[in-house]
Design a protein around this motif. Structure first.
Motif, PDB file in Angstrom:
ATOM      1  N   ILE A 225      -4.375  11.350  -5.199  1.00  0.00           N
ATOM      2  CA  ILE A 225      -4.846   9.985  -4.936  1.00  0.00           C
ATOM      3  C   ILE A 225      -3.706   9.121  -4.393  1.00  0.00           C
ATOM      4  O   ILE A 225      -3.848   8.428  -3.388  1.00  0.00           O
ATOM      5  CB  ILE A 225      -5.437   9.376  -6.233  1.00  0.00           C
ATOM      6  N   GLY A 226      -2.551   9.200  -5.062  1.00  0.00           N
ATOM      7  CA  GLY A 226      -1.388   8.445  -4.588  1.00  0.00           C
ATOM      8  C   GLY A 226      -1.033   8.833  -3.159  1.00  0.00           C
ATOM      9  O   GLY A 226      -0.694   7.977  -2.338  1.00  0.00           O
ATOM     10  N   GLY A 227      -1.119  10.128  -2.859  1.00  0.00           N
ATOM     11  CA  GLY A 227      -0.781  10.599  -1.521  1.00  0.00           C
ATOM     12  C   GLY A 227      -1.708  10.020  -0.469  1.00  0.00           C
ATOM     13  O   GLY A 227      -1.270   9.618   0.613  1.00  0.00           O
ATOM     14  N   VAL A 228      -2.993   9.935  -0.806  1.00  0.00           N
ATOM     15  CA  VAL A 228      -3.943   9.374   0.164  1.00  0.00           C
ATOM     16  C   VAL A 228      -3.646   7.882   0.382  1.00  0.00           C
ATOM     17  O   VAL A 228      -3.650   7.388   1.524  1.00  0.00           O
ATOM     18  CB  VAL A 228      -5.393   9.573  -0.331  1.00  0.00           C
ATOM     19  N   ILE A 229      -3.329   7.162  -0.702  1.00  0.00           N
ATOM     20  CA  ILE A 229      -2.994   5.742  -0.552  1.00  0.00           C
ATOM     21  C   ILE A 229      -1.728   5.584   0.291  1.00  0.00           C
ATOM     22  O   ILE A 229      -1.669   4.771   1.220  1.00  0.00           O
ATOM     23  CB  ILE A 229      -2.809   5.074  -1.937  1.00  0.00           C
TER      24      ILE A 229
ATOM     25  N   ILE B 145       0.848  -1.199   0.000  1.00  0.00           N
ATOM     26  CA  ILE B 145       0.000   0.000   0.000  1.00  0.00           C
ATOM     27  C   ILE B 145       0.882   1.247   0.000  1.00  0.00           C
ATOM     28  O   ILE B 145       0.712   2.163  -0.812  1.00  0.00           O
ATOM     29  CB  ILE B 145      -0.931   0.003   1.232  1.00  0.00           C
ATOM     30  N   PHE B 146       1.847   1.242   0.891  1.00  0.00           N
ATOM     31  CA  PHE B 146       2.718   2.419   0.986  1.00  0.00           C
ATOM     32  C   PHE B 146       3.529   2.595  -0.298  1.00  0.00           C
ATOM     33  O   PHE B 146       3.610   3.692  -0.856  1.00  0.00           O
ATOM     34  CB  PHE B 146       3.646   2.281   2.196  1.00  0.00           C
TER      35      PHE B 146
ATOM     36  N   ILE C 205       3.075   1.378  -3.431  1.00  0.00           N
ATOM     37  CA  ILE C 205       2.312   1.727  -4.634  1.00  0.00           C
ATOM     38  C   ILE C 205       1.797   3.161  -4.512  1.00  0.00           C
ATOM     39  O   ILE C 205       1.872   3.947  -5.460  1.00  0.00           O
ATOM     40  CB  ILE C 205       1.153   0.729  -4.844  1.00  0.00           C
ATOM     41  N   GLY C 206       1.315   3.526  -3.334  1.00  0.00           N
ATOM     42  CA  GLY C 206       0.805   4.887  -3.128  1.00  0.00           C
ATOM     43  C   GLY C 206       1.876   5.928  -3.395  1.00  0.00           C
ATOM     44  O   GLY C 206       1.652   6.895  -4.142  1.00  0.00           O
ATOM     45  N   ILE C 207       3.037   5.723  -2.837  1.00  0.00           N
ATOM     46  CA  ILE C 207       4.062   6.762  -2.969  1.00  0.00           C
ATOM     47  C   ILE C 207       4.578   6.813  -4.402  1.00  0.00           C
ATOM     48  O   ILE C 207       4.968   7.880  -4.903  1.00  0.00           O
ATOM     49  CB  ILE C 207       5.218   6.548  -1.947  1.00  0.00           C
ATOM     50  N   THR C 208       4.520   5.678  -5.104  1.00  0.00           N
ATOM     51  CA  THR C 208       4.948   5.678  -6.504  1.00  0.00           C
ATOM     52  C   THR C 208       3.984   6.499  -7.364  1.00  0.00           C
ATOM     53  O   THR C 208       4.410   7.353  -8.153  1.00  0.00           O
ATOM     54  CB  THR C 208       5.048   4.236  -7.031  1.00  0.00           C
ATOM     55  N   LEU C 209       2.681   6.263  -7.178  1.00  0.00           N
ATOM     56  CA  LEU C 209       1.697   7.058  -7.930  1.00  0.00           C
ATOM     57  C   LEU C 209       1.838   8.542  -7.589  1.00  0.00           C
ATOM     58  O   LEU C 209       1.804   9.423  -8.450  1.00  0.00           O
ATOM     59  CB  LEU C 209       0.275   6.593  -7.602  1.00  0.00           C
ATOM     60  N   PHE C 210       1.979   8.797  -6.294  1.00  0.00           N
ATOM     61  CA  PHE C 210       2.129  10.165  -5.806  1.00  0.00           C
ATOM     62  C   PHE C 210       3.306  10.855  -6.503  1.00  0.00           C
ATOM     63  O   PHE C 210       3.186  11.967  -7.029  1.00  0.00           O
ATOM     64  CB  PHE C 210       2.359  10.091  -4.298  1.00  0.00           C
ATOM     65  N   ALA C 211       4.437  10.159  -6.540  1.00  0.00           N
ATOM     66  CA  ALA C 211       5.644  10.778  -7.093  1.00  0.00           C
ATOM     67  C   ALA C 211       5.555  10.924  -8.610  1.00  0.00           C
ATOM     68  O   ALA C 211       6.063  11.893  -9.171  1.00  0.00           O
ATOM     69  CB  ALA C 211       6.877   9.961  -6.707  1.00  0.00           C
ATOM     70  N   ILE C 212       4.899   9.966  -9.267  1.00  0.00           N
ATOM     71  CA  ILE C 212       4.728  10.103 -10.713  1.00  0.00           C
ATOM     72  C   ILE C 212       3.893  11.347 -11.002  1.00  0.00           C
ATOM     73  O   ILE C 212       4.255  12.185 -11.838  1.00  0.00           O
ATOM     74  CB  ILE C 212       4.060   8.840 -11.306  1.00  0.00           C
ATOM     75  N   GLY C 213       2.782  11.493 -10.273  1.00  0.00           N
ATOM     76  CA  GLY C 213       1.934  12.660 -10.468  1.00  0.00           C
ATOM     77  C   GLY C 213       2.696  13.947 -10.213  1.00  0.00           C
ATOM     78  O   GLY C 213       2.646  14.905 -10.997  1.00  0.00           O
TER      79      GLY C 213
END
Ligand code: HEM
Ligand SMILES: [Cu+2]
Ligand SMILES: [Cu+2]
Lengths: 178, 580
Positions: free
Chosen positions: B494-498, B443-444, B446-454
């Motif tokens: 969204i990534g940040g919330v995940i 969870i952490f 994948i979330g931080i990866t989406l967050f950083a890509i965004g």
């Protein structure tokens, strides 16, 4: 084991796939290094850090002289100043505005002097996304040649207090006069 | 002789330690000697670290929800205040406390030594806590909205600078205690030959930490004196270069600590050993030698520092610190591959990887950290740190986009992963809700990866970091960003919330384990993953210690992505206005 003392004779040259990888990585690192001096000499976009010490008062005075002698109009209460092609232009960053609006011509080169009279600011030209740091006490000279015409925004991207996100300015670029 | 343990195979140790009677116990699970005094401080620092992670995490979710334009939660003063809070509690308080815990743990346990000085450990711990509390109060009181960098002439309350100085001094005492431990271990002959690789890496981290903290003093002490009126002013350019001597070098401390943790978890989870001790140690040495003035990465578009200086200090002519990371990026997965193939998991290119102990959250957290750091942090870091390309990145969201996949997706996730051993082994408590434990790193991560890509791609559109309003409503000259930037900011939100969910889950699990978990004293730790044998027969070539085809493919993909992103950035740069 990474958590135990290695055998006495742990010193050995890398071999096999590891050696191949180290070789490849080393070549890549050299390529990346060479790219920078190469671009310095042959590329068109460089940050040379050209700057001169200046007191905030002296810089303000230069900006005002520049605006008085080069003013060509006004927009939203902000003077528009047009430097001579090849000449110097001055831009003052202060909480929370970029003063004045500059009018440039495409394909001409200008020496734009930027400094701050209060905090640090970030010169961020949009939508090109070109960014430079602006410090009080330093006259940061950018030798710029616009390669596109239109209306460009300057936003501040260094935190400069509570009005930071309101600090916008403008650079207008006209097609080269015939 | 070897003893089969919960998750790895560990040989018993021979030399006697230097512990005082009754102040050591043999770990029921690993057979490692645990110094009672050092374990106490490991626990204290780990608990403090998690408390600061919680404070920083509350900040994280508030910030993510503010920079997500559709939500835009906080008002401007609170956004900048929480940003200051988040940066310091995360980057300094959480990370440094966890690192001191690691230094104490590996310095004593892996060298079979006692801790050099309990008094020093107390002093260091109390200073770090007191300093952090002072800083947090200064921030929350609204008198120090200067962000963690406190760039002069922004002025904070004197307590703000004082608190940071106290934290730095406390941390320095912890580092000195570690060096003292190395000294007495050597003197008392508690180990034979050279120190283990993990201790070597930790030592590299500690050496860089000393230089780092001295730079911190050089930046913060003048700022403090200025804030109380004892100095007239601090030169902003000088301040930036010394502050980043702290700010950037401390990232190299984090990298060293993280890589050491990777090797540690590799050994604990699959019994891996370095392919070549020389190569791994050499790479740590490169970190020490070639990182020092790397504060240049933060001054690439600054006035007053010339292009030659910038190019030289960015790379020291050949990027030897990058080389070091690329070497670790190979040897770490390769050591796992060799260990797994050795256990009989030999099918195809990646049979060793699919059969890895994924049910062990320490392993999955470690491997995710490796991938996220390498592909995300490594590539973006070098590209952003390229002197001219930095023109398109300086102070945009590309910068936090980069470091949330180094120090967050990399270091923080590696530290979280280590906790899945630390709590059972040092606190002697079992984690409850093991399914949630197994999900947490994913969870952490994948979330931080989406967050950083965004974040990163929003930054490529020009969106500034540390900025409350991407709409610029109320500004004299209206402006804004491409709709693509808004899509990316949404992804970031969204990534940040995940990621924040993963972070709070981690804290909840640690609290549940430490305070309410079943004690495993006397019994040893319950294994995360039941070891089985691959049972595939060796084929010719398999006995080769360096047979790592899977890792070669992985690193090949990595290099390809690196090259593509690198040259794409030069292409983008060539399209903007000419500037010198
Ligand atoms: C759930 C995980 C996290 C989320 C969602 C998150 C989110 C954010 C956001 C939204 C920002 C503000 C960016 C801006 O507006 O300029 C930020 C800044 C920052 N974060 Fe995080 N963060 C997380 C974890 C961490 C961790 C674990 C660390 C350090 C170990 C960290 C270090 C920082 C730093 C140093 C800054 C920059 C502060 C500044 O510009 O002064 N973050 N983070
Ligand atoms: Cu500003
Ligand atoms: Cu600003």
């Amino acid at each position: 084991m990474s958590i135990h003392s290695p055998p006495e004779d742990w010193f050995e040259a890398p071999s096999g796939a590891e050696r191949v990888w180290i070789g490849i990585a080393m070549i890549w690192c050299l390529v990346m290094f060479i790219a920078m001096p190469y671009w310095y000499f042959f590329g068109k976009q460089n940050s040379t850090g050209e700057a001169y010490r200046v007191t905030p008062a002296a810089f303000s005075a230069r900006v005002n002289t520049f605006v008085e002698s080069h003013k060509v109009g006004e927009v939203k209460g902000m003077p528009i100043a047009e430097p001579a092609p090849g000449g110097d232009a001055y831009l003052l960053a202060r909480m929370w505005q970029w003063y004045p609006v500059l009018k440039l011509r495409k394909g001409q080169t200008y020496r734009i002097h930027i400094s701050s009279t209060d905090l640090q600011h970030g010169f961020s030209l949009q939508p090109l996304n070109m960014n430079f740091q602006i410090l009080p006490g330093y006259d940061h000279v950018l030798t710029i040649t616009p390669t596109s015409a239109g209306e460009f925004s300057i936003v501040c991207n260094e935190f400069c207090g509570i009005g930071h996100h309101l600090m916008t300015g403008q650079i207008l670029v006209e097609e080269q006069a015939p | 002789m070897t003893t089969i343990t919960a998750d790895g195979v560990l040989p018993a140790r021979t030399p006697a330690g230097n512990h005082l009677a009754g102040a050591v116990r043999s770990c029921e699970t690993t057979g490692l000697p645990l110094c009672a005094v050092s374990s106490r401080f490991v626990r204290w620092h780990a608990v403090a670290a998690v408390v600061f992670l919680l404070i920083g995490g509350i900040g994280a979710i508030l910030l993510a929800l503010t920079r997500w334009p559709a939500v835009h939660l906080l008002n401007p003063p609170w956004y900048y205040r929480v940003l200051t809070l988040h940066g310091l509690n995360m980057l300094i308080f959480w990370i440094l406390n966890f690192e001191v815990a690691i230094l104490y743990f590996v310095g004593t346990t892996l060298l079979n030594s006692r801790l050099y000085s309990a008094a020093l450990a107390w002093a260091g711990f109390l200073l770090m806590i007191a300093g952090a509390i002072i800083v947090d109060i200064a921030i929350l009181s609204g008198t120090s909205d200067v962000l963690m960098t406190s760039y002069v002439p922004l002025l904070a309350h004197p307590a703000f600078y004082l608190g940071i100085i106290l934290v730095a001094v406390g941390c320095l005492l912890g580092v000195i205690n570690f060096f003292g431990t190395l000294y007495i271990a050597k003197r008392d002959g508690t180990y034979e030959g050279s120190v283990p690789l993990v201790v070597f890496g930790a030592t590299a981290a500690a050496i860089i930490a000393v230089v780092t903290l001295l730079h911190g003093a050089a930046a913060m002490i003048p700022a403090f004196l200025w804030s109380v009126g004892l100095m007239d002013g601090v030169d902003p350019s000088w301040y930036r270069s010394t502050w980043w001597g702290l700010g950037h070098m401390s990232q190299q401390v984090n990298v060293c600590a993280m890589v050491s943790v990777w090797y540690l978890i590799g050994t604990l989870s699959v019994g891996s050993k370095p392919l070549s001790e020389t190569v791994c140690r050499g790479a740590f040495l490169l970190y020490i030698l070639f990182i020092n003035v790397a504060s240049a990465h933060h001054l690439l578009t600054d006035p007053g520092v010339g292009a030659a200086w910038k190019i030289w200090n960015t790379s020291y002519a050949m990027y030897l610190a990058v080389l070091a990371s690329m070497v670790h990026g190979f040897t770490v997965p390769a050591s796992i591959e060799v260990a797994m193939r050795g256990k009989g998991f030999r099918r195809g290119l990646f049979g060793w990887l699919t059969a890895a102990p994924w049910k062990n959250p320490a392993f999955s957290g470690f491997f995710l950290s490796l991938v996220i750091f390498g592909f995300g942090g490594g590539i973006t870091g070098v590209v952003l740190g390229t002197q001219q390309i930095n023109i398109m990145a300086h102070n945009t969201l590309r910068i936090p986009g980069h470091f949330h996949v180094t120090v967050v997706g990399g270091t923080t996730l590696a530290f979280m992963a280590l906790t899945y051993y630390l709590v059972p082994l040092v606190f002697r408590r079992e984690f409850p809700a093991r399914v949630l434990c197994r999900l947490q790193p994913w969870i952490f991560g994948i979330g931080i990866t989406l967050f950083a890509i965004g974040m990163s791609f929003a930054g490529s559109y020009g969106v500034p970091r540390r900025h409350w309003d991407v709409e610029f409503s109320g500004a004299l000259f209206a402006t804004g960003f491409d709709s693509g930037a808004h899509v990316m900011l949404g992804l970031m939100g969204i990534g940040g919330v995940i990621a924040a969910t993963g972070l709070f889950l981690y804290i909840a699990l640690v609290v549940a384990a430490v305070f309410f978990g079943r004690s495993n004293a006397g019994a040893g730790m319950e294994p995360w993953h039941t070891e089985r044998s691959g049972g595939e027969v060796a084929r010719p070539g398999d006995e080769d210690e360096h047979h790592t085809p899977g890792t070669l493919v992985l690193t090949g993909i990595f290099l390809l992505s690196f090259v593509v992103y690198y040259f794409a950035n030069w292409k983008w740069l060539s399209d903007v206005w000419h500037v010198r």
